[in-house]
Design a protein around this motif. Structure first.
Motif, PDB file in Angstrom:
ATOM      1  N   MET A   1       0.937  -0.127 -12.106  1.00  0.00           N
ATOM      2  CA  MET A   1       1.367   0.945 -11.050  1.00  0.00           C
ATOM      3  C   MET A   1       0.192   0.012  -9.495  1.00  0.00           C
ATOM      4  SD  MET A   1       0.398   4.733  -9.526  1.00  0.00           S
ATOM      5  CE  MET A   1       1.338   5.517  -7.660  1.00  0.00           C
TER       6      MET A   1
ATOM      7  N   ALA B   1       1.796  -2.122  -6.334  1.00  0.00           N
ATOM      8  CA  ALA B   1       1.192  -1.304  -4.610  1.00  0.00           C
ATOM      9  C   ALA B   1       0.575  -2.928  -4.607  1.00  0.00           C
ATOM     10  CB  ALA B   1       0.645  -0.381  -4.972  1.00  0.00           C
ATOM     11  N   GLU B   2      -0.393  -3.696  -5.375  1.00  0.00           N
ATOM     12  CA  GLU B   2      -0.450  -4.776  -4.232  1.00  0.00           C
ATOM     13  C   GLU B   2       0.996  -5.772  -3.730  1.00  0.00           C
ATOM     14  OE1 GLU B   2      -4.832  -4.859  -6.426  1.00  0.00           O
ATOM     15  OE2 GLU B   2      -3.502  -6.041  -7.468  1.00  0.00           O
TER      16      GLU B   2
ATOM     17  N   VAL C   1       2.578  -4.862  -0.928  1.00  0.00           N
ATOM     18  CA  VAL C   1       1.700  -4.722   0.356  1.00  0.00           C
ATOM     19  C   VAL C   1       1.548  -6.369   0.669  1.00  0.00           C
ATOM     20  CG1 VAL C   1      -0.889  -4.814   1.274  1.00  0.00           C
ATOM     21  CG2 VAL C   1       0.335  -2.572  -0.017  1.00  0.00           C
TER      22      VAL C   1
ATOM     23  N   TRP D   1      -0.230   0.162   2.270  1.00  0.00           N
ATOM     24  CA  TRP D   1      -0.858   1.033   1.303  1.00  0.00           C
ATOM     25  C   TRP D   1       0.409   1.533   0.563  1.00  0.00           C
ATOM     26  CZ3 TRP D   1       1.611   5.401   2.238  1.00  0.00           C
ATOM     27  CH2 TRP D   1       2.086   5.915   3.779  1.00  0.00           C
ATOM     28  N   ALA D   2       1.364   2.059  -0.719  1.00  0.00           N
ATOM     29  CA  ALA D   2       2.917   2.189  -1.306  1.00  0.00           C
ATOM     30  C   ALA D   2       2.178   3.162  -1.760  1.00  0.00           C
ATOM     31  CB  ALA D   2       2.582   0.838  -1.881  1.00  0.00           C
ATOM     32  N   MET D   3       3.018   4.101  -2.091  1.00  0.00           N
ATOM     33  CA  MET D   3       3.357   5.183  -2.899  1.00  0.00           C
ATOM     34  C   MET D   3       4.146   5.641  -3.628  1.00  0.00           C
ATOM     35  SD  MET D   3       1.969   8.628  -0.410  1.00  0.00           S
ATOM     36  CE  MET D   3       1.770   9.920  -1.691  1.00  0.00           C
ATOM     37  N   PHE D   4       4.778   5.783  -4.433  1.00  0.00           N
ATOM     38  CA  PHE D   4       5.696   5.351  -5.391  1.00  0.00           C
ATOM     39  C   PHE D   4       6.440   6.961  -6.026  1.00  0.00           C
ATOM     40  CE2 PHE D   4       3.263   1.742  -6.167  1.00  0.00           C
ATOM     41  CZ  PHE D   4       4.151   1.200  -5.832  1.00  0.00           C
TER      42      PHE D   4
ATOM     43  N   ALA E   1      10.177   4.202  -3.844  1.00  0.00           N
ATOM     44  CA  ALA E   1       8.234   3.547  -2.755  1.00  0.00           C
ATOM     45  C   ALA E   1       8.781   4.167  -1.199  1.00  0.00           C
ATOM     46  CB  ALA E   1       8.291   2.311  -2.915  1.00  0.00           C
TER      47      ALA E   1
ATOM     48  N   LEU F   1       6.260   3.218   1.767  1.00  0.00           N
ATOM     49  CA  LEU F   1       5.393   2.034   2.355  1.00  0.00           C
ATOM     50  C   LEU F   1       4.267   2.379   3.737  1.00  0.00           C
ATOM     51  CD1 LEU F   1       7.031  -1.339   1.127  1.00  0.00           C
ATOM     52  CD2 LEU F   1       5.419   0.156  -0.567  1.00  0.00           C
TER      53      LEU F   1
END
Ligand SMILES: Cc1ncc(COP(=O)(O)O)c(C=O)c1O
Length: 421
Positions: free
Chosen positions: A107, A111-112, A115, A123-126, A280, A282
């Protein structure tokens, strides 16, 4: 199971018994026999409801009939079905664990990577589906701004939750009470919707281009995109890009990077894991507090396998020149189809980016000609759609393209014959 599509000159002789039996069983145990965008009920009878498997740019229906795939599961498949590197990464992660008490290290890796890959993202969320992502973007915009109103383009599709479903059965007017409407590519209409929202404007949601099903597609005017950015900056509202349908098909970054406009938040799903279930959101640092202040979650949102698949998908997109391959295949198909239509003296509009085109016939208000064309292409082993944009993949070979263009030429011939009657 045949590998090569049929090219019948006469009646449709493809075996259909497995599909018919499955439809009959489905009618007893699935409301309406099927639901949602994959229901074949409103498609011509040549379309199977059930699909068995896929490899590269070919798919097979439940009876084993083969097709060159120009729908790519309505978007999620980008590199071709069963892409070796993606499936290997998914298998390796599955051997370790998928749904656990906490997310896997992948995860953070993903996310890295996102980005690093998408310019506007800090940043990222899933999540799982595009609707999760668009809904979450609206929630974050509201949490960050403390305001309610979100502007959306009239007729745009952002998912199937009560606030955005195109079929309002079972929803209430309150579900949409905090939406305002503008017309895509009409900045004045967005400005007037923003003025109406006044100091309650939380965000403007927009797709990278106008891809509403059933309508000719319309590329974004850069001045419109820049105008929305200025409008959001002036109002302190979020510019939200719905990249669910286009993301990574047009550009390895947000689809508005080539336009030079950075959203604050973007919604992704479909192709980011080449068919594995993942969505996702972002965002930039201005909206980080809003993102961390809300509670959003789902039992399967932290599954590690789709995240591993997404990392491999982005790696393959970079390593294999997949975006250029999609653009090349799309250009050859567009040039072929447009030339064929002309040679049959048929007036068509082939709109949108070549990687996700849409074909309409002049004066075909009830889609009768589009339906006939699509049905004839299906009979000849090419899976496209009469009322929705198509999706190309990087797996289309010269042989696949030749099958497509033979089928479309004959399908145009059938349309011409129909019109001559
Ligand atoms: C632009 C856009 N946004 C959101 C969605 C919703 O995605 P999902 O069906 O994964 O919930 C879609 C699905 O087609 C879409 O095309």
């Amino acid at each position: 199971m045949a590998d090569q599509p049929h090219r019948p000159a006469g009646p449709d002789t493809r075996p259909r018994t497995a599909d018919r039996a499955l439809r009959q069983r489905a009618r007893a145990v699935i409301p309406g026999g099927m639901y949602g965008h994959q229901s074949a009920s409103s498609l011509p009878p040549e379309y199977p409801q059930f699909m068995r498997n896929g490899r590269g740019a070919r798919v097979w229906d439940a009876d084993g009939n083969p097709y060159v795939d120009l729908m790519c599961s309505y978007g999620p498949v980008l590199l071709g079905h069963q892409h070796p590197a993606v499936e290997e990464a998914a298998r390796k992660q599955a051997a370790l664990g998928d749904c656990q008490n906490g997310p896997g290290p992948v995860m953070v890796d993903l996310a890295e990577l996102l980005v690093d890959t998408v310019q506007h993202a800090d940043w990222a969320m899933f999540a799982k589906n595009g609707t999760d992502a668009t809904t979450m973007c609206c929630t974050i915009a509201r949490a960050q701004t403390g305001r309610k109103r979100i502007l959306v383009a009239r007729g745009a599709y952002h998912g199937a939750a009560p606030w955005c479903t195109p079929r309002p059965g079972g929803t209430t007017p309150q579900d949409r009470a905090n939406l305002g409407y503008y017309t895509f590519n009409d900045l004045a209409s967005a400005q007037s919707a923003a003025a109406e929202a006044g100091d309650d404007l939380a965000g403007v949601l927009v797709s990278p281009f106008k891809h509403d099903a059933g309508y000719d597609q319309e590329l974004v005017h850069p001045a419109f995109a820049r105008g929305l950015r200025e409008l959001c900056d002036a109002a302190g509202a979020a510019l939200i890009l719905d990249d669910v349908r286009c993301g990574f098909r047009l550009h390895l970054g947000s689809s508005w990077e080539p336009v030079g406009v950075a959203p604050d938040l973007s919604a992704w799903s479909k192709a980011i894991a080449n068919g594995h279930p993942l969505a996702a959101v972002l965002g930039n640092d201005q909206f980080r507090d809003g993102a961390q202040g809300i509670f959003v979650t789902g039992s399967f949102w932290f599954s590690a396998v789709p995240m591993a698949a997404a990392i491999a998908t982005i790696g393959a997109l970079k390593a294999e020149g997949a975006l250029a391959a999609m653009e090349h295949a799309g250009t050859v198909i567009r040039d072929g189809i447009v030339g064929q239509a002309k040679s049959w003296s048929l007036e068509v509009n082939y709109s949108g980016p070549v990687q996700m085109p849409y074909l309409t016939f002049a004066g075909d208000a009830d889609y009768a000609l589009a339906g006939l064309f699509a049905a004839q292409a299906m009979r000849r082993g090419v899976y496209l759609h009469p009322r929705h944009n198509w999706f190309g993949s990087a797996a289309l070979t010269d042989d696949d393209i030749a099958v497509v263009l033979t089928a479309t030429d004959e399908a145009f011939g059938a349309v011409r014959k129909h019109l001559a009657r």
